[in-house]
Design an enzyme around this catalytic site. Structure first.
Site, short mmCIF file in Angstrom:
data_model
loop_
_atom_site.label_atom_id
_atom_site.label_comp_id
_atom_site.label_asym_id
_atom_site.label_seq_id
_atom_site.Cartn_x
_atom_site.Cartn_y
_atom_site.Cartn_z
N ILE A 552 37.56 -16.55 15.74
CA ILE A 552 37.47 -17.60 16.76
C ILE A 552 38.49 -18.70 16.55
CG2 ILE A 552 35.03 -17.20 17.27
CD1 ILE A 552 34.32 -19.47 15.39
N GLY A 553 39.31 -18.61 15.52
CA GLY A 553 40.32 -19.63 15.28
C GLY A 553 41.17 -19.28 14.07
N SER A 554 42.31 -19.96 13.96
CA SER A 554 43.19 -19.75 12.81
C SER A 554 43.97 -21.02 12.56
CB SER A 554 44.14 -18.58 13.07
OG SER A 554 44.99 -18.88 14.17
N GLY A 556 46.69 -23.04 9.21
CA GLY A 556 47.49 -22.87 8.03
C GLY A 556 46.67 -22.54 6.81
N PHE A 557 45.36 -22.86 6.81
CA PHE A 557 44.51 -22.58 5.67
C PHE A 557 43.88 -21.19 5.75
CE2 PHE A 557 44.46 -27.21 5.93
CZ PHE A 557 44.89 -27.50 4.66
N GLY A 558 43.84 -20.60 6.94
CA GLY A 558 43.23 -19.29 7.06
C GLY A 558 42.67 -19.08 8.44
N VAL A 560 39.12 -18.31 11.00
CA VAL A 560 37.71 -18.65 11.17
C VAL A 560 37.04 -17.55 11.97
CG1 VAL A 560 36.07 -20.38 11.97
CG2 VAL A 560 38.33 -21.09 11.16
N LYS A 573 35.04 -19.77 7.42
CA LYS A 573 36.47 -19.97 7.24
C LYS A 573 36.93 -19.22 6.01
CE LYS A 573 39.96 -23.37 7.95
NZ LYS A 573 40.23 -24.73 8.36
N ASP A 669 44.80 -34.44 8.50
CA ASP A 669 45.23 -33.50 9.53
C ASP A 669 44.42 -33.71 10.80
OD1 ASP A 669 46.81 -31.55 10.62
OD2 ASP A 669 45.71 -29.87 9.77
#
Length: 892
Positions: A552-554, A556-558, A560, A573, A669
């Site tokens: 459902i999302g992305s 720079g950390f990874g 989701v 996440k 951020d």
């Protein structure tokens, strides 16, 4: 025919008893618009209870809710007369002897001049006036259990709940405003004069919805339809503010401490004789009250309200009597405030409440002693005549004595996982002249309350060590079995103590995940990280997400993924980069502890984590991120009211991170992708736990740039110290994007060339929007900045407020940016929006005209120093370019 009731004014001499004016329900005076009435009031009559309890009260007329009552034993009996004379108001019995207490049950204090009138205002204030209409006495200066709109509760003046809905005499609960907070307290002793007997069970400053605006001393407390405010001495500046939920009615709101001890905000717009609806209440959880289950009752929260039971060694719970020892022994009676000698130790015993039992008062109390063994805590209670029990925390060796009376209990949570509690008891034969001679803990208590848990802890420690050895040499089938057992055990809730922290071997690369076999054979290291949320296994989270099926999302950390964990939708996440060092893993767990203890309505809740794979489990927000609602054309456009809700909610969340936590948290951020929404109007900040953590007095330098291009503050590029003002700058950029409904940056040249030959629906598409916002602000043309998809359906006053606040946040000098607490107050309207210093915003205009070489941004010796000819501003930095198509955070 009903007797005519005087309106607003009543003149002395005047006398009445409770049986007068039966045809007017005891009302003898109305305010001008009949909003309030003064009456001889029988609260039991509303419940058809024909008891002879009558009180002199001011009532909210529509609902017959008492908002002020003459107190101090002022129940009106048949012989009691309420009199208004030149000396004031009084309740008395003319037939009683002069030295009889009934002769003067209650009266107003001595006044400086004779009374000429009693006046009742539409604000609910009851006044005694002199011949010059000057106020001699006001009910607002002597509040009972209610604060009305426009009324200020001064610091040090208690607001005391009534005993019950049918008895308006003072009860055991009060609200007290202090120089630093507003507290709900319970009188554990019958003597209200003994201030040490009051036990705090709620504080406004610790409520999830409260925001601190200053460190000034609190002078008073007020409330209106939007929330509660603790004010400084000037009566204007807020020290703390607590906003009611967004669903709160616009009707006037009164605050009342109810007989259960809750502080409630009640909406005054109501049909006649209806119960006033509650729009907010604290504490929210019933188990945080002193007596939700009577004395020694064990309170357990649930979705449909709390339930009550008894600790294991106590008899079955009774709604009328609480809990009592199952062995027939008796509890120590509530101690007297006047006790001066230690309680007799003849036959004295202590009964264990069990491990992990918490007590509401210990959340706010300081320990009586620290660093001493349990035996010293017991002896301290034995030598104190007012002590009825004690709680002892093994982790901190802290001792909390319970004095006078013990309330209800609850299980687990916070620091109570390793706590033990004991109450004083005496054998049943003691009161029959057969007392025992022991003054120490009984053998049963020693075995089951102290020795047995200690032996169990040693055995568990040995078992853990054996399992660790077995992991290193055991078969793979044993390993899988142990993992399954660990998954079942870890899903039970919160881990607050020691656990194994698996380490990566030096041969494993940061970019790859550790295999199950490698993880089992790697060296382990034990670390103590208090305050961790629920620790989960990789297997549990893989099953919850169906093998990480739905992304459902992305960032720079990874990535989701959506999942379901124990019947609740969650977002998992999966981090891209694993720390390989012991210190890196320790820092990861420390940050998880900080995130898990940061609780606010505008922060996404961390439900759990997996240390082995650095997986984070958050609550699921079904509407997605703000950028999806703002920037994607296929999604439904947010209306203006929703956008204002996002502005205010996100500001409150950031303000809590900066000023409301024990440790200041910098987000680093802030952008629309990290602001999440749900379909109930919820607004929550995400990813705040992956930021740099600072103590309140610290500021720091980051070795690598953090954040997203387009939202970076100038100090990131100039090696200046980074503070919470970097988040303020980023939030200012987000505010402008909320107004416009699009990204702030210019489109690339190819897009501009394609659109140059055609008419655009938005004439500002190719312009750097912050520069345009500055220009339109200077011209007062705020309507030109609003998202055209709103078709003009936006409040221009609110648009102006948001733009002004945004530009204040964008000052190049971090010291000139307002703190997030001030930003929040300006956005929700409790503080006037400041005017930005436009002469210091010239860099925005230069960047908008393309006069800045962004390629040399932040690089010394590249000629990044420039001067604005138009604005006269000198800048030492170059703003970063717009966000690229891959709108991701940089590594932290």
């Amino acid at each position: 025919m009903a007797r005519n009731v005087p309106v607003e004014y009543l003149y002395p001499p005047y006398n009445l008893t409770y049986f007068h004016f039966i045809d007017t329900n005891g009302v003898f005076l109305l305010s001008r618009n009949s909003t309030f009435s003064a009456a001889v009031f029988n609260p039991g009559a509303a419940a058809d209870d024909q008891q002879s309890r009558f009180f002199f009260s001011v009532l909210h007329a529509a609902s017959r809710t008492p908002v002020w009552t003459a107190t101090a034993g002022s129940t009106i009996l048949q012989s009691i007369v309420l009199s208004l004379s030149s000396r004031g108001l009084a309740l008395s019995d003319p037939g009683a002897a002069a030295d009889d207490a009934a002769a003067a049950a209650w009266s107003t204090p001595p006044l400086r001049s004779p009374v000429t009138a009693l006046r009742l205002l539409d604000s609910g204030e009851l006044l005694l006036l002199d011949a010059a209409n000057a106020t001699l006495w006001s009910s607002f200066d002597r509040p009972t259990d209610t604060i009305l709109p426009g009324q200020a509760l001064l610091a040090g003046v208690p607001l005391t709940a009534v005993t019950s809905d049918n008895d308006l005499n003072p009860g055991s609960y009060r609200l007290l405003v202090t120089a630093g907070d507003a507290l709900l307290q319970w009188a554990s002793s019958s003597s209200a004069a003994n201030s040490s007997s009051f036990v705090t069970y709620w504080a406004l400053s610790t409520d999830a919805n409260s925001v601190q605006d200053s460190t000034a001393a609190v002078h008073s407390m007020t409330a209106n339809s939007s929330g509660i405010y603790l004010l400084a001495a000037n009566g204007h500046d807020t020290v703390f503010r607590l906003r009611f939920p967004s669903t709160t009615t616009d009707a006037a709101v009164l605050l009342k401490v109810d007989p259960s001890g809750r502080l409630r905000a009640l909406a005054m717009a109501s049909p006649p004789r209806a119960t006033l609806p509650t729009v907010w209440a604290a504490p929210y959880d019933g188990c945080d009250l002193p007596l939700p289950c009577r004395s020694l009752g064990l309170c357990t929260p649930g979705t449909n309200g709390s339930s009550c039971s008894c600790p294991d060694a106590f008899s079955t719970y009774s709604s009328t009597g609480g809990c009592s020892p199952a062995d027939g022994s008796t509890l120590t009676p509530s101690a007297s405030d006047s006790c001066t000698s230690p309680t007799s130790t003849s036959g004295l015993n202590y009964m264990s409440l069990g491990v992990g039992i918490g007590y509401f008062a210990n959340k706010f109390a300081s320990p009586d002693t620290s660093g001493e063994p349990l035996a010293a805590c017991r002896d301290g209670c034995s030598g104190n005549c007012s002590c009825v029990g004690f709680f002892y925390r093994n982790s901190s060796m802290s001792c909390f004595l319970v004095r006078n009376q013990i309330g209800s209990l609850f299980r687990g949570g916070g620091d109570n996982s390793g706590a033990v509690g004991f109450v004083k008891t005496f054998p049943a034969s003691r009161h029959q002249g057969k007392g025992a001679s022991s003054s120490s803990l009984s053998l049963i208590t020693i075995v089951f309350g102290i020795a047995l848990p200690t032996v169990a802890a040693v055995l568990i420690g040995f078992l853990v060590y054996a399992i660790w050895i077995k992991r290193k040499v055991g078969s793979s089938s044993d390993k899988k079995k142990r993992k399954k057992q660990h998954g079942q055990g870890s899903s039970g809730g919160i881990n607050r103590s020691w656990f194994k922290l698996p380490m990566l071997s030096s041969s494993q690369q940061p970019s790859s995940y550790v295999s199950e076999e490698e993880n089992e054979s790697a060296d382990d290291d034990e670390v103590l990280i208090p305050g961790l949320p629920a620790r989960l296994t990789y297997i549990e989270l893989s099953e919850a997400t169906e093998g990480f099926k739905t992304q459902i999302g992305s960032g720079g950390f990874g990535c989701v993924y959506k999942g379901e964990l124990r019947g609740e939708a969650v977002a998992v996440k999966r981090m891209n980069n694993l720390g390989t060092s012991r210190q890196g893993r320790r820092e990861f767990l420390t940050e998880m502890a900080v995130i898990g203890n940061a609780h606010h309505v505008n922060l996404v809740k961390l439900r759990g984590f997996c240390a082995d794979r650095q997986l984070l489990v958050y609550e699921y927000m079904n509407r997605g991120s703000l950028d999806q609602c703002l920037f994607r054309p296929n999604n439904q456009c947010l209306d203006w009211a929703e956008r204002m809700g996002v502005c205010a909610g996100a500001a409150r969340g950031l303000a809590y991170l900066h000023a409301g936590c024990a440790r200041k948290i910098l987000h680093c951020d802030v952008k629309p992708e990290n602001i999440l929404l749900d379909d109930r109007g919820g607004v929550k900040i995400a990813d705040f736990g992956l930021a740099k953590l600072l103590s309140p007095e610290q500021s720091g330098l980051f070795t690598t740039m953090r954040g997203t291009r387009g939202y970076l503050a100038p100090e990131w590029l100039t090696n200046a110290p980074i503070s919470d003002k970097a988040d303020v700058y980023s939030f200012g950029m987000v505010l402008l994007e909320i107004v416009r409904g699009r990204k702030n940056c210019k489109r690339d040249n190819h897009q501009q060339l394609q659109s140059s030959s055609s008419s655009s629906s938005d004439g500002n598409d190719g312009y750097y929007f912050p520069a345009l916002a500055l220009e339109m602000h200077e011209q007062g043309r705020y309507e030109a900045l609003v998202d055209q998809r709103l078709d003009g359906k936006a409040d221009m006053a609110e648009v102006e407020r948001v733009v002004r606040v945004a530009l204040c946040c964008l000052h190049e000098d971090a010291a000139l940016r307002p703190p997030m607490t001030t930003v929040s107050a300006m956005l929700d309207g409790t503080m006037e929006a400041a005017l930005p210093r436009t002469e210091l915003l010239g860099y925005l205009r230069l960047y908008g005209h393309g006069l800045v070489d962004v390629r040399s941004a932040g690089k010394p010796g590249k000629g990044s120093e420039f001067t604005s000819a138009g604005g006269g501003a000198t800048s030492s930095w170059s703003p970063t370019s717009c966000v690229s198509a891959q709108q991701l955070s940089g590594p932290r």
